[in-house]
Design an enzyme around this catalytic site. Structure first.
Site, PDB file in Angstrom:
ATOM      1  N   GLY A 148      13.661 -13.946  53.906  1.00  0.00           N
ATOM      2  CA  GLY A 148      14.551 -14.964  53.351  1.00  0.00           C
ATOM      3  C   GLY A 148      13.924 -16.343  53.446  1.00  0.00           C
ATOM      4  N   ASP A 163      28.957 -25.831  59.121  1.00  0.00           N
ATOM      5  CA  ASP A 163      28.350 -25.257  57.914  1.00  0.00           C
ATOM      6  C   ASP A 163      28.788 -23.801  57.760  1.00  0.00           C
ATOM      7  OD1 ASP A 163      26.879 -25.326  55.591  1.00  0.00           O
ATOM      8  OD2 ASP A 163      24.965 -24.901  56.557  1.00  0.00           O
ATOM      9  N   GLY A 194      13.198 -23.489  55.792  1.00  0.00           N
ATOM     10  CA  GLY A 194      11.896 -22.840  55.726  1.00  0.00           C
ATOM     11  C   GLY A 194      12.074 -21.357  55.449  1.00  0.00           C
TER      12      GLY A 194
END
Length: 888
Positions: free
Chosen positions: A596, A713, A601
């Site tokens: 992923g 988040d 990153g």
């Protein structure tokens, strides 16, 4: 006047080593922390061993020439933490003074000829974690404490309890397991123990392996044995057990079951077979089973072998059509008269000795007795010696060298399909990972020639090849032996083992035949004491210097920039990994291991050790997450411990790299599953369970973490699904702590993901735990619709709200619901679930429920839908429906 070297009696034969080599070996002993495993030593240990009082590790394993009794003066080595004498030739009683070594955490005297009884004094070793006295000639009972003496029941830290292959007798007293609450392995097989299995064994819920086979145990199996929810292997065969066949319902982690050759009451095939979905192997030979075999038993997803020979099974054998093609079914010597799928089946079946194998069916392949002297797979991962010069052996990496060889003797293992290469490559990889982690110069390791011995132990030959040279030196051979017997690394599918090493042929390129064995002993005398004092002083000085260098080198925060990144992180229990270790476990960050990527990153899959797959987030230059966020994430996750929050294994902060090492969650994100990228579909019951899992994780962060944590988040791509589709909340890079002084909110720059962002937080920049609730409400709507938060300019909250408000058009709601779930009239609790979701996304934070209230409401919805859950969950192919028992 004796020479000092003579006073330590390092004696050499007529063609022996030179003095320089002997002195080198002595200082190597001092320098290498007392490891002399596999050194071809011989002779006796004298009483003067107490002069080595500074020792904390003594490993003399795999020196078959070391013999005699173990001197009682060994009890004076008060600093000793590890004592390993595996595979020597010691005999006589174990000295009672060994109970004086109260710092011991590891004691292994396995594979010697010790006799007499087990000293009561071992019960004084309260810090002992590993006790292995197996493969000796010990007699008497297993000692427990009384008003006069301690006993093994007082080993409160004990995890590994190995007394197999002795001559122990008497009963296993119930008191033995009263306080051993950390036990993982109870290995007592091949003794002469009698009496009943104590009920207290069923109270030790940490147990993973129990071997009580080949004893004289009688009576019924305790009815609370099925409390052992973590048990992987259970061996009770070859005893005199009676009573009903044990009920093992609930032992959902059981892989390997051995109940053969006991005298249970006549009964049909136990129905609990069907509930143990992890089972690979069932042995119930000669256990008075009767009736027929339910076809469903053969469809257990992991089943490899089922052996029910020498029983009273009768009627027609029906194997159904859902069996594992690699399954072996042994029903020899029963009373089966017919076979429904007598032709066209695709598995190995043995029916010799049954009525069906008489007359014209006697020639069928299932009627022949299988004769295979070596049923195990022959492994050829190491090439033959003749491919190289001078007797060297070619390694799997095509290097010619002299490997260190030996045999691994496994007490237990979780499989029986010995033609499955995965089990062997996993072992290879696990051992190699352990060598790499220990920074030993090992090029490769391979296991060969698997066999099962008369004790039902699985044996492998193992070859360890040196890296970029022909031979290992003495230090390296000793370190290899120590690592393999100390077993401080996990092995997936395998239980504990003994490593018995072969004599190494070549030290430093010199063939062993060029010198005779070394005879090591220690005598008492002023010269010896003087030498020990001098050596100890030198050793202490070198150790302090080395410790300072190692501390500076291994300090993960040596380059931490406090001005830019804040104060040094305060961590709890996470590991620091060097860049080199991470590079190796990801195969130099190969694209094949990339699983992923995002603004932070790339994410790589890595294998640190067997069973320890990890996901490694590697920050890239210019990533959205900076040093402060990196620090935040490792600080937060180091203090979080909850089954529904992803676990941080460790991190790397070296060579300008920022990497986070998480547990590997195999089934990807919730967003991937809802979008169809994962390859499987989520039914309604599973979505409810995922919602509950994620809600519990967030509730833990808000209400139980100290201090409370606001995730900031929350989104479907930050909710990960494990093997059983249990949900775990992940990614804490922009989380905030909510301290006591924050009065319920934090004033902060707005961060989050568009579509999940709390509008009130966006407008006021006042962050509260209800901001997470809003984001979670959006996730709940995703679970209902399978749509992303924003699609074609329309926000999911608006779309669902309009569909719910339009009461006149019921079809409009069906158009919003995920097509997999329609028609929505079949979804019990849907309306309450949608109402809950909409309450979470209210514009005013004060009107939203807390995460604790969200958890309770989802629990109520699941409870209301309980009947539907239990009848529909089995329709989800490949998922264990036992999750229902853990819903509330």
């Amino acid at each position: 006047m004796y020479h000092p070297i003579g006073m330590v009696q390092i004696l050499v034969g007529t063609t022996g080593m030179g003095l320089n080599a002997l002195i080198h070996m002595w200082f190597q002993f001092i320098h290498n922390c007392r490891k002399l495993s596999s050194m071809s030593l011989s002779g006796r240990l004298s009483g003067g061993i107490d002069g080595l009082s500074w020792l904390n590790t003594l490993d003399l394993s795999n020196n078959i020439g070391l013999k005699g009794t173990l001197p009682s003066s060994i009890g004076k080595l008060k600093k000793l933490r590890i004592l390993m004498l595996v595979g020597c030739s010691f005999f006589g009683p174990i000295p009672d003074s060994i109970g004086s070594l109260q710092r011991l955490v590891y004691l292994s005297l396995a594979s010697n000829s010790f006799n007499g009884s087990i000293p009561h004094s071992i019960g004084n070793l309260s810090t002992l974690s590993w006790l292995d006295l197996s493969d000796n000639e010990l007699t008497g009972t297993i000692p427990v404490s009384n008003h006069m003496q301690p006993g093994l029941d007082q080993l409160f830290s004990l995890e590994h309890f190995h007394l197999a292959k002795n001559k122990l007798s008497g009963t296993i007293l119930p008191e033995l397991f009263n306080h051993l609450v950390m036990l993982k392995h109870v290995i007592l097989d091949h003794n002469q123990l009698s009496g009943e299995i104590p009920q207290t064994l069923g109270l030790v819920q940490t147990l993973e392996v129990v071997r009580l086979d080949s004893n004289l145990l009688n009576g019924s199996i305790p009815d609370n044995l099925n409390n052992l929810m973590n048990l992987h292997e259970l061996y009770l065969s070859i005893n005199i057990l009676t009573g009903p066949t044990p009920n093992l319902t609930g032992m959902n982690n059981l892989y390997y079951l051995e109940l053969s050759n006991n005298s249970f009451n006549a009964s049909e095939v136990p129905p609990w077979f069907l509930s143990l979905l992890s089972l690979t192997t069932i042995y119930m030979v000669n256990t008075n089973l009767k009736g027929s075999i339910p076809p469903d038993v053969l469809s257990l997803p992991q089943l490899e072998t089922i052996v029910l020979s020498n029983n009273n099974l009768y009627g027609t054998l029906d194997i159904g059509s859902n069996y594992n093609k690699n399954l072996t079914l042994d029903l020899q010597n029963n009373f089966i008269s017919d076979f429904k799928q007598g032709t066209g089946y695709n598995m190995e079946i043995m029916l010799s000795g049954n009525p069906i194998c008489r007359g014209n069916k006697a020639t069928e392949k299932y009627c022949f007795i299988q004769k295979n002297n070596n049923p195990l797979l022959s492994l050829n991962s190491c090439s033959a010696a003749q491919d190289c010069d001078s007797g060297k052996i070619r390694s799997p990496t095509c290097m010619c060298s002299y490997p260190q060889t030996g045999t691994l003797h496994f007490f237990s293992y979780s499989f029986s399909n010995f033609e499955n290469w995965t089990y062997y490559t996993t072992l290879d990889d696990s051992l190699m990972s352990a060598f790499l982690s220990s920074e030993l110069p090992v090029d490769s390791v391979c296991v060969t020639d698997p066999t099962i011995d008369v004790y039902s132990y699985l044996q492998f030959r193992v070859k360890v090849c040196p890296f970029r040279k022909d031979t290992f030196n003495r230090t390296e051979v000793s370190d290899i032996g120590f690592l393999l017997n100390y077993q401080d690394f996990p092995l997936q599918q395998y239980g504990p083992y003994l490593y018995i090493a072969d004599d190494y042929c070549c030290f430093g390129g010199v063939n062993k035949s060029s010198h005779t064995s070394i005879i090591v002993g220690v005598s008492v005398g002023a010269s010896v004491l003087f030498m020990l004092i001098v050596c100890s002083a030198i050793y202490a000085f070198l150790q302090r210097s080395r410790a300072k260098r190692a501390t500076k080198k291994s300090d993960p925060f040596a380059s931490w920039d406090g001005d830019k990144s804040g104060s040094i992180p305060q961590l709890k229990g996470v590991r620091w990994f060097s860049f080199e270790m991470i590079r190796k476990c990801t195969d130099n960050f190969s694209d094949t291991n990339c699983i992923g990527y995002g603004g932070y990153g790339k994410v790589y899959r890595g294998l640190l050790a067997p069973g320890e797959l990890v996901a490694i987030k590697r920050a890239q230059q210019g990533s959205l997450q900076g040093a402060l966020e990196f620090k935040t994430e490792i600080e937060l996750l180091s203090r979080i411990h909850h089954k529904n929050v992803v676990n941080l294994v460790g991190f790397c902060y070296e060579q300008g790299e920022q990497m986070l090492v998480y547990e590997y969650i195999p089934n990807g994100t919730l967003r991937e599953s809802l979008s169809g990228k994962s390859g499987f579909q989520l039914n309604w019951t599973r979505r409810l369970k995922i919602a509950l899992d994620a809600a519990r994780g967030l509730a833990y962060l808000h209400e139980l973490a100290d201090p409370p944590i606001i995730h900031r988040d929350v989104k479907s791509s930050n909710i990960l699904l494990d093997d059983n589709l249990n949900a775990e909340v992940a990614d804490f890079g922009i989380s905030k702590l909510l301290g006591d002084s924050d009065k319920g909110h934090v004033s902060t720059q707005v961060k989050g993901t568009f579509g999940y962002l709390d509008p009130e937080y966006y407008m006021t920049q006042q962050l509260t735990d209800r901001s997470d609730v809003y984001s979670f409400g959006v996730v709940l709507l995703e679970l209902i619709t399978a749509k992303p938060p924003i699609e074609r300019g329309n926000h999911i909250v608006k779309v669902v709200s309009e569909a719910m408000d339009d009461q006149s058009n019921s079809r409009k709601l069906d158009q919003v619901i995920d097509v997999i779930l329609t028609p929505c009239t079949n979804l019990k609790g849907l309306q309450k679930f949608m109402n809950l979701a909409m309450s979470c996304v209210r514009e005013s934070a004060a009107e939203r429920p807390s995460m604790g209230e969200v958890v309770r409401e989802i629990e109520n919805i699941i409870q209301m839908a309980e009947e539907v859950l239990f009848t529909s969950s089995s329709s989800f192919d490949g998922i264990d429906d036992s999750w229902n028992s853990n819903l509330l």
